[in-house]
Design an enzyme around this catalytic site. Structure first.
Site, PDB file in Angstrom:
ATOM      1  N   ALA A   9      26.562  50.076  53.908  1.00 36.24           N
ATOM      2  CA  ALA A   9      27.298  51.313  54.191  1.00 36.24           C
ATOM      3  C   ALA A   9      26.448  52.303  54.974  1.00 36.24           C
ATOM      4  O   ALA A   9      26.622  53.508  54.865  1.00 36.24           O
ATOM      5  CB  ALA A   9      27.765  51.940  52.884  1.00 36.24           C
ATOM      6  N   ARG A  15      32.600  54.470  66.352  1.00 32.59           N
ATOM      7  CA  ARG A  15      33.950  54.294  66.890  1.00 32.59           C
ATOM      8  C   ARG A  15      34.988  55.164  66.194  1.00 32.59           C
ATOM      9  O   ARG A  15      36.100  55.322  66.673  1.00 32.59           O
ATOM     10  CB  ARG A  15      34.333  52.797  66.794  1.00 32.59           C
ATOM     11  CG  ARG A  15      33.579  51.921  67.766  1.00 32.59           C
ATOM     12  CD  ARG A  15      33.687  50.442  67.425  1.00 32.59           C
ATOM     13  NE  ARG A  15      32.752  50.045  66.361  1.00 32.59           N
ATOM     14  CZ  ARG A  15      32.607  48.803  65.901  1.00 32.59           C
ATOM     15  NH1 ARG A  15      33.354  47.832  66.397  1.00 32.59           N
ATOM     16  NH2 ARG A  15      31.746  48.520  64.947  1.00 32.59           N
ATOM     17  N   LYS A  22      31.284  57.026  58.242  1.00 35.81           N
ATOM     18  CA  LYS A  22      32.530  56.259  58.216  1.00 35.81           C
ATOM     19  C   LYS A  22      32.992  55.890  56.818  1.00 35.81           C
ATOM     20  O   LYS A  22      34.190  55.975  56.513  1.00 35.81           O
ATOM     21  CB  LYS A  22      32.370  54.980  59.044  1.00 35.81           C
ATOM     22  CG  LYS A  22      33.535  54.014  58.887  1.00 35.81           C
ATOM     23  CD  LYS A  22      33.616  52.983  59.954  1.00 35.81           C
ATOM     24  CE  LYS A  22      32.571  51.909  59.825  1.00 35.81           C
ATOM     25  NZ  LYS A  22      32.756  50.866  60.851  1.00 35.81           N
ATOM     26  N   GLY A 101      30.956  48.119  53.569  1.00 34.84           N
ATOM     27  CA  GLY A 101      31.590  49.381  53.199  1.00 34.84           C
ATOM     28  C   GLY A 101      32.821  49.693  54.016  1.00 34.84           C
ATOM     29  O   GLY A 101      33.634  50.541  53.633  1.00 34.84           O
ATOM     30  N   ASP A 102      32.997  49.013  55.136  1.00 38.24           N
ATOM     31  CA  ASP A 102      34.167  49.287  55.974  1.00 38.24           C
ATOM     32  C   ASP A 102      35.197  48.156  55.907  1.00 38.24           C
ATOM     33  O   ASP A 102      36.065  48.061  56.766  1.00 38.24           O
ATOM     34  CB  ASP A 102      33.749  49.578  57.426  1.00 38.24           C
ATOM     35  CG  ASP A 102      33.118  48.383  58.120  1.00 38.24           C
ATOM     36  OD1 ASP A 102      32.787  47.392  57.439  1.00 38.24           O
ATOM     37  OD2 ASP A 102      32.947  48.444  59.361  1.00 38.24           O
ATOM     38  N   TYR A 364      60.008  84.769  41.800  1.00 45.17           N
ATOM     39  CA  TYR A 364      58.599  84.472  41.578  1.00 45.17           C
ATOM     40  C   TYR A 364      58.281  84.755  40.124  1.00 45.17           C
ATOM     41  O   TYR A 364      58.468  85.866  39.638  1.00 45.17           O
ATOM     42  CB  TYR A 364      57.683  85.330  42.464  1.00 45.17           C
ATOM     43  CG  TYR A 364      56.234  85.153  42.066  1.00 45.17           C
ATOM     44  CD1 TYR A 364      55.617  83.909  42.189  1.00 45.17           C
ATOM     45  CD2 TYR A 364      55.493  86.200  41.512  1.00 45.17           C
ATOM     46  CE1 TYR A 364      54.307  83.701  41.786  1.00 45.17           C
ATOM     47  CE2 TYR A 364      54.179  86.005  41.098  1.00 45.17           C
ATOM     48  CZ  TYR A 364      53.590  84.752  41.244  1.00 45.17           C
ATOM     49  OH  TYR A 364      52.302  84.554  40.837  1.00 45.17           O
ATOM     50  N   ASN A 375      67.802  83.292  30.976  1.00 44.20           N
ATOM     51  CA  ASN A 375      68.383  83.180  32.312  1.00 44.20           C
ATOM     52  C   ASN A 375      67.729  84.226  33.213  1.00 44.20           C
ATOM     53  O   ASN A 375      67.794  85.422  32.927  1.00 44.20           O
ATOM     54  CB  ASN A 375      69.889  83.417  32.247  1.00 44.20           C
ATOM     55  CG  ASN A 375      70.522  83.163  33.614  1.00 44.20           C
ATOM     56  OD1 ASN A 375      70.823  82.039  33.961  1.00 44.20           O
ATOM     57  ND2 ASN A 375      70.687  84.229  34.402  1.00 44.20           N
ATOM     58  N   ASN A 384      52.821  90.514  38.775  1.00 42.73           N
ATOM     59  CA  ASN A 384      51.703  90.207  37.880  1.00 42.73           C
ATOM     60  C   ASN A 384      50.378  90.794  38.343  1.00 42.73           C
ATOM     61  O   ASN A 384      49.412  90.801  37.610  1.00 42.73           O
ATOM     62  CB  ASN A 384      51.561  88.691  37.703  1.00 42.73           C
ATOM     63  CG  ASN A 384      51.329  87.971  39.014  1.00 42.73           C
ATOM     64  OD1 ASN A 384      51.759  88.445  40.064  1.00 42.73           O
ATOM     65  ND2 ASN A 384      50.668  86.843  38.965  1.00 42.73           N
TER      66      ASN A 384
HETATM   67  C1  UD1 Z   1      30.255  42.838  61.589  1.00 43.26           C
HETATM   68  C2  UD1 Z   1      29.771  41.426  61.796  1.00 43.26           C
HETATM   69  C3  UD1 Z   1      30.880  40.613  62.465  1.00 43.26           C
HETATM   70  C4  UD1 Z   1      32.126  40.668  61.610  1.00 43.26           C
HETATM   71  C5  UD1 Z   1      32.537  42.102  61.303  1.00 43.26           C
HETATM   72  C6  UD1 Z   1      33.624  42.077  60.239  1.00 43.26           C
HETATM   73  C7  UD1 Z   1      27.344  41.479  62.121  1.00 43.26           C
HETATM   74  C8  UD1 Z   1      26.243  41.427  63.100  1.00 43.26           C
HETATM   75  N1  UD1 Z   1      28.579  41.414  62.603  1.00 43.26           N
HETATM   76  O1  UD1 Z   1      30.501  43.417  62.877  1.00 43.26           O
HETATM   77  O2  UD1 Z   1      30.456  39.261  62.619  1.00 43.26           O
HETATM   78  O3  UD1 Z   1      33.173  39.995  62.284  1.00 43.26           O
HETATM   79  O4  UD1 Z   1      31.428  42.846  60.777  1.00 43.26           O
HETATM   80  O5  UD1 Z   1      34.144  43.347  59.941  1.00 43.26           O
HETATM   81  O6  UD1 Z   1      27.076  41.513  60.935  1.00 43.26           O
HETATM   82  N2  UD1 Z   1      25.598  48.469  58.559  1.00 43.26           N
HETATM   83  C9  UD1 Z   1      24.484  48.913  57.887  1.00 43.26           C
HETATM   84  N3  UD1 Z   1      23.289  48.956  58.556  1.00 43.26           N
HETATM   85  C10 UD1 Z   1      23.167  48.576  59.840  1.00 43.26           C
HETATM   86  C11 UD1 Z   1      24.314  48.118  60.526  1.00 43.26           C
HETATM   87  C12 UD1 Z   1      25.517  48.086  59.858  1.00 43.26           C
HETATM   88  O7  UD1 Z   1      24.541  49.249  56.711  1.00 43.26           O
HETATM   89  O8  UD1 Z   1      22.045  48.658  60.362  1.00 43.26           O
HETATM   90  C13 UD1 Z   1      26.873  48.416  57.824  1.00 43.26           C
HETATM   91  C14 UD1 Z   1      27.962  49.289  58.401  1.00 43.26           C
HETATM   92  O9  UD1 Z   1      27.966  50.550  57.765  1.00 43.26           O
HETATM   93  C15 UD1 Z   1      29.229  48.519  58.065  1.00 43.26           C
HETATM   94  C16 UD1 Z   1      28.787  47.081  58.040  1.00 43.26           C
HETATM   95  O10 UD1 Z   1      27.372  47.098  57.906  1.00 43.26           O
HETATM   96  O11 UD1 Z   1      29.740  48.850  56.781  1.00 43.26           O
HETATM   97  C17 UD1 Z   1      29.174  46.319  59.317  1.00 43.26           C
HETATM   98  O12 UD1 Z   1      28.600  46.965  60.452  1.00 43.26           O
HETATM   99  P1  UD1 Z   1      29.433  47.153  61.788  1.00 43.26           P
HETATM  100  O13 UD1 Z   1      28.544  47.827  62.766  1.00 43.26           O
HETATM  101  O14 UD1 Z   1      30.737  47.756  61.512  1.00 43.26           O
HETATM  102  O15 UD1 Z   1      29.587  45.627  62.230  1.00 43.26           O
HETATM  103  P2  UD1 Z   1      30.752  45.003  63.119  1.00 43.26           P
HETATM  104  O16 UD1 Z   1      30.467  45.272  64.537  1.00 43.26           O
HETATM  105  O17 UD1 Z   1      32.073  45.387  62.590  1.00 43.26           O
HETATM  106 CA    CA Z   2      32.820  46.839  61.062  1.00 40.32          CA
END
Ligand code: UD1
Ligand code: CA
Length: 422
Positions: A9, A15, A22, A101-102, A364, A375, A384
């Protein structure tokens, strides 16, 4: 074997184009990461570690999770690097499940299948088949259909980009195997990051078994990278809520127009019309009817309560058979006893309204206690607030208050009194 869960996370979520991290984006009234942790808790892991970076303090505060070990990834060097930060705290004999986390809506069943696939010592990864693989890592298989690698979109050849099997990001593996493989991951790729996904080809090269688990529902594994995907995840979550309610005996006039941002518990034969928004904790009894376009937050409504359209209820407790609205605004601290009536353009705040009492039009009532059978005529106001302090209005049982009465608090009206209009 014990289970340790690592949640990634630390990303900034570029993006999303947001000032907040995020994983704090709101999904169904709660942060994305909250959903991931709830899913993780269902597996009763020995330890849950969450890797945070961007906005770490804000994330910790928002989640208030005391069952989590927070790990800081000071520099965001990639998903592989992120997992590495968490591994020292994990017992080497544990199976490690990596969650993102996403990716907030994975079902418990799918998570269990993934963990089970790692039980024989293999590296298990969760994949999915989709016609829209853009943005995801692609699963590369050989002629024998065995997985050989994951290629990120940006590093993929045109041919690899046409692969429809994608990496969901979720993996499970014995902790020591994962640690060993991660040590060999480098950052020679389009993003210059240490990719977690590279452990797959490294495992294959080292002769370790790689076991793909294909998710049967694409929606549950979808990642949230931008606000369009966030909106799509929101709809999926709401569909899930709607389905649960319908299976519990609740009628939703249109499940596609149902919004629950918290928890909702309903008795049977309750009906919810379109475009109702629930927030916080809402409890509805049996046979309750909620009209269209109502907003309810932290409410407890008894059996047979009816809320007519365009009403706004916040912190309200209502007894059996109460009727509210249309166009009513009932604010925190209001308790409506059975069969009370609140009509159109009425505002009530911090008041007890006795059984069968009626406040039907344009009034009110604040900081008041009304007995039963009262009533309140149209246009009545409890004054008040004197500009410095708030005072209470107390009205006994069976009082008749004529239209356009201004009750200047503090004031007390005895049982059975009649007040003329004006
Ligand atoms: C990643 C995967 C991809 C997969 C996709 C699925 C990698 C290299 N790629 O891509 O193969 O299809 O997820 O949703 O793993 N994060 C950290 N530290 C970092 C980088 C990222 O904690 O240094 C966390 C982000 O907060 C996020 C998760 O890892 O929760 C994924 O990172 P994100 O940059 O969203 O990877 P994607 O490009 O979506
Ligand atoms: Ca992602």
């Amino acid at each position: 074997m014990s289970l340790s869960i690592v949640v990634l996370a630390a990303g900034e979520g570029t993006r999303m184009r947001s000032a907040q991290p995020k994983v704090l984006a709101d999904l169904g009234g709660r942060p994305l990461l909250w959903h991931v942790l709830e899913g993780a808790r269902a597996l009763a892991p020995r330890r849950m570690s969450v890797v945070v970076g961007a906005g770490a303090e804000a994330v910790r505060e928002a989640l208030e999770a005391d069952d989590v070990t927070w790990v800081t990834q000071a520099q965001r060097l990639g998903t592989g690097h992120a997992v590495q930060q968490a591994l020292p705290a994990v017992a080497s004999g544990d199976t490690v499940l990596v969650l993102y986390g996403d990716v907030p809506l994975v079902s418990e069943d799918t998570l269990r299948r993934l963990v089970a696939a790692a039980a024989d010592g293999s590296l298990a990864l969760l994949t999915a088949i989709t016609d829209a693989p853009e943005g995801y890592g692609r699963i590369v298989r050989n002629a024998d259909n065995a997985v050989t690698a994951i290629v990120e979109q940006r590093d993929a050849s045109p041919e690899q980009r046409s692969i429809r099997e994608i990496n969901t990001g979720l993996m499970a593996a014995p902790g020591n195997l994962l640690g060993e493989l991660l040590q060999r991951v480098d950052n020679g790729n389009a993003q210059g990051e240490y990719y977690l996904t590279d452990v797959v080809s490294l495992a294959v090269a080292g002769g370790h078994a790689v076991t793909p688990v294909i998710a049967d529902n694409l929606g549950e594994v979808a990642g949230v990278n931008d606000r369009e995907q966030l909106a799509a995840a929101e709809r999926r979550l709401q569909q899930r809520h709607a389905r649960q309610l319908m299976h519990a005996g609740v009628t939703l006039r249109d499940p596609a127009r149902y919004d629950q941002r918290g928890s909702v518990v309903c008795g049977t034969d309750t009906t919810i019309d379109v475009n109702v928004v629930f927030e916080g904790r809402v409890t509805l009894g049996a046979r309750v009817r909620i009209g269209a376009h109502c907003h309810l937050r932290d409410c407890e409504l008894g059996d047979d309560v009816e809320v007519l359209p365009f009403s706004h209820l916040d912190g309200v407790r209502a007894g059996h058979g109460v009727r509210i609205g249309p166009y009513a605004r009932v604010r925190p601290g209001t308790v409506l006893a059975e069969d009370a009536r609140v009509g159109n353009f009425v505002e009530i705040k911090q008041s007890d309204i006795g059984a069968g009492s009626k406040i039907n039009h344009l009034s009110y009532v604040g900081d008041a206690a009304l007995g039963s059978g009262v009533n309140i005529g149209a246009g009545t106001i409890t004054c008040n607030y004197d500009g410095a302090n708030k005072h209470r209005t107390v009205i006994g049982d069976d009082v008749f208050v004529g239209s356009d009465t201004q009750l200047v608090a503090p004031v007390k009206v005895g049982d059975g009194a009649t007040i003329g209009a004006g």
